[in-house]
Design a protein around this motif. Structure first.
Motif, PDB file in Angstrom:
ATOM      1  N   UNK A   2      67.736 -70.855   5.516  1.00  0.00           N
ATOM      2  CA  UNK A   2      67.890 -72.286   5.763  1.00  0.00           C
ATOM      3  C   UNK A   2      66.499 -72.910   5.847  1.00  0.00           C
ATOM      4  N   UNK A   3      66.295 -73.933   5.022  1.00  0.00           N
ATOM      5  CA  UNK A   3      64.978 -74.558   4.933  1.00  0.00           C
ATOM      6  C   UNK A   3      65.044 -76.020   5.325  1.00  0.00           C
ATOM      7  N   UNK A   4      64.088 -76.415   6.154  1.00  0.00           N
ATOM      8  CA  UNK A   4      63.940 -77.785   6.612  1.00  0.00           C
ATOM      9  C   UNK A   4      62.630 -78.330   6.055  1.00  0.00           C
ATOM     10  N   UNK A   5      62.702 -79.464   5.368  1.00  0.00           N
ATOM     11  CA  UNK A   5      61.505 -80.139   4.879  1.00  0.00           C
ATOM     12  C   UNK A   5      61.353 -81.423   5.674  1.00  0.00           C
ATOM     13  N   UNK A   6      60.273 -81.500   6.432  1.00  0.00           N
ATOM     14  CA  UNK A   6      59.978 -82.674   7.242  1.00  0.00           C
ATOM     15  C   UNK A   6      58.978 -83.523   6.463  1.00  0.00           C
ATOM     16  N   UNK A   7      59.466 -84.647   5.968  1.00  0.00           N
ATOM     17  CA  UNK A   7      58.635 -85.540   5.167  1.00  0.00           C
ATOM     18  C   UNK A   7      58.045 -86.598   6.089  1.00  0.00           C
ATOM     19  N   UNK A   8      56.740 -86.741   6.022  1.00  0.00           N
ATOM     20  CA  UNK A   8      56.070 -87.720   6.874  1.00  0.00           C
ATOM     21  C   UNK A   8      55.150 -88.565   6.006  1.00  0.00           C
ATOM     22  N   UNK A   9      55.730 -89.605   5.456  1.00  0.00           N
ATOM     23  CA  UNK A   9      54.980 -90.557   4.634  1.00  0.00           C
ATOM     24  C   UNK A   9      55.322 -91.949   5.136  1.00  0.00           C
ATOM     25  N   UNK A  10      54.329 -92.725   5.593  1.00  0.00           N
ATOM     26  CA  UNK A  10      54.623 -94.030   6.179  1.00  0.00           C
ATOM     27  C   UNK A  10      55.138 -95.075   5.194  1.00  0.00           C
ATOM     28  N   UNK A  11      55.038 -94.792   3.906  1.00  0.00           N
ATOM     29  CA  UNK A  11      55.487 -95.752   2.897  1.00  0.00           C
ATOM     30  C   UNK A  11      56.162 -94.986   1.754  1.00  0.00           C
ATOM     31  N   UNK A  12      57.135 -94.172   2.106  1.00  0.00           N
ATOM     32  CA  UNK A  12      57.771 -93.264   1.157  1.00  0.00           C
ATOM     33  C   UNK A  12      58.393 -93.990  -0.028  1.00  0.00           C
ATOM     34  N   UNK A  13      58.985 -95.141   0.209  1.00  0.00           N
ATOM     35  CA  UNK A  13      59.642 -95.858  -0.885  1.00  0.00           C
ATOM     36  C   UNK A  13      58.653 -96.277  -1.983  1.00  0.00           C
ATOM     37  N   UNK A  14      57.380 -96.383  -1.652  1.00  0.00           N
ATOM     38  CA  UNK A  14      56.362 -96.740  -2.648  1.00  0.00           C
ATOM     39  C   UNK A  14      55.488 -95.567  -3.054  1.00  0.00           C
ATOM     40  N   UNK A  15      55.826 -94.383  -2.608  1.00  0.00           N
ATOM     41  CA  UNK A  15      55.044 -93.197  -2.934  1.00  0.00           C
ATOM     42  C   UNK A  15      55.584 -92.541  -4.198  1.00  0.00           C
ATOM     43  N   UNK A  16      54.783 -92.486  -5.196  1.00  0.00           N
ATOM     44  CA  UNK A  16      55.202 -91.863  -6.453  1.00  0.00           C
ATOM     45  C   UNK A  16      55.363 -90.350  -6.283  1.00  0.00           C
ATOM     46  N   UNK A  17      54.429 -89.707  -5.627  1.00  0.00           N
ATOM     47  CA  UNK A  17      54.418 -88.241  -5.525  1.00  0.00           C
ATOM     48  C   UNK A  17      55.426 -87.749  -4.488  1.00  0.00           C
ATOM     49  N   UNK A  18      55.272 -88.155  -3.237  1.00  0.00           N
ATOM     50  CA  UNK A  18      56.151 -87.655  -2.175  1.00  0.00           C
ATOM     51  C   UNK A  18      57.603 -88.049  -2.402  1.00  0.00           C
ATOM     52  N   UNK A  19      57.832 -89.225  -2.952  1.00  0.00           N
ATOM     53  CA  UNK A  19      59.208 -89.643  -3.260  1.00  0.00           C
ATOM     54  C   UNK A  19      59.794 -88.758  -4.364  1.00  0.00           C
ATOM     55  N   UNK A  20      58.998 -88.459  -5.372  1.00  0.00           N
ATOM     56  CA  UNK A  20      59.478 -87.600  -6.477  1.00  0.00           C
ATOM     57  C   UNK A  20      59.761 -86.198  -5.966  1.00  0.00           C
ATOM     58  N   UNK A  21      58.888 -85.681  -5.115  1.00  0.00           N
ATOM     59  CA  UNK A  21      59.145 -84.366  -4.513  1.00  0.00           C
ATOM     60  C   UNK A  21      60.480 -84.390  -3.770  1.00  0.00           C
TER      61      UNK A  21
END
Length: 180
Positions: A2-21
Motif C-alpha cells: 500500500x502506497x501513499x503519495x503526499x503531494x505538497x504543492x501550493x499551486x497544484x492546479x497551475x503546476x505542469x509537472x506535479x499535476x502531470x505526475x
C-alpha cells in the motif's frame, strides 16, 4: 504494498509537472493520493487523521517542488506536527518503523546546477540530507531520490515519459534503499 503519495504543492492546479505526475498516479487504484494544500487550505493539520493515514500504508512518497533548498512550508509544518515525539521517534515512537520513505522532487534548476561545480554548489543527495536523517530517526527505509530537474525546459514528450517512470518508482515492489 500500500502506497501513499503526499503531494505538497501550493499551486497544484497551475503546476505542469506535479499535476502531470498526480494525473498519472491516479490511473493506479493501489496508490493513495493525498494533497496537503487541498486538504488543509487553512494550514490546520488534523494530526490524528494524518497519523492513521501513514500507519495504513507501507510506502510513503513525499512529492513536492524544491523551494529554497527545502520543502514547501506546509510539508515542513506537517513534519513538525505529524512526526511527533512518542509517535514517530523517541520512547514509543515506532509507528513508522520498517515503512519506506521516498522523495519525488521537481526543480527549476537544470541537473548540472546540482553539482559541486554548479551554481547550487551541492548535489540533491546532499541538499536532501535533513529528510534522509528524518527517515533514519523515524525508522523508515529511505528510497533513492526521484528528481526531475529543469522543469521549464521539459517537453511534453519528456514529461510523459518521466511521469511513467515516476509511476514505476512509486509502485515498484522493491527498490534499493539507503540509510544515508
Amino acid at each position: 504494498m500500500k502506497t501513499l503519495v503526499i503531494i505538497t504543492h501550493p499551486n497544484l492546479e497551475n503546476s505542469r509537472i506535479n499535476r502531470r505526475w498526480m494525473e498519472e498516479l491516479k490511473k493506479h487504484e493501489e496508490i493513495t493520493i493525498h494533497s496537503l494544500y487541498q486538504e488543509y487550505p487553512d494550514g490546520k493539520i488534523n494530526v490524528e487523521q494524518e497519523q492513521k493515514l501513514l500507519e495504513s500504508h507501507d510506502r510513503i512518497i513525499l512529492q513536492f517542488p524544491f523551494f529554497w533548498y527545502s520543502t514547501p512550508s506546509l510539508l515542513k509544518q506537517w513534519q513538525d506536527e505529524v512526526l511527533a515525539y512518542g509517535y514517530a521517534y523517541g520512547p514509543g515512537g515506532d509507528k513508522l518503523h520498517g515503512k519506506e520513505l521516498g522523495l519525488a522532487i521537481s526543480t527549476f534548476g537544470p541537473e548540472d546546477s546540482y553539482q559541486p561545480t554548479g551554481y547550487n554548489n551541492f548535489t540533491m543527495e546532499t541538499l536532501t540530507t535533513p529528510l534522509q536523517q528524518t527517515s533514519n530517526l523515524i525508522g523508515t527505509k529511505f528510497m533513492p531520490l526521484f528528481v526531475l530537474n529543469g522543469v521549464a525546459h521539459v517537453t511534453d514528450e519528456e514529461l510523459l515519459e518521466n511521469a511513467k517512470a515516476y509511476v514505476k518508482y512509486v509502485t515498484q515492489p522493491k527498490l534499493e534503499t539507503s540509510n544515508a
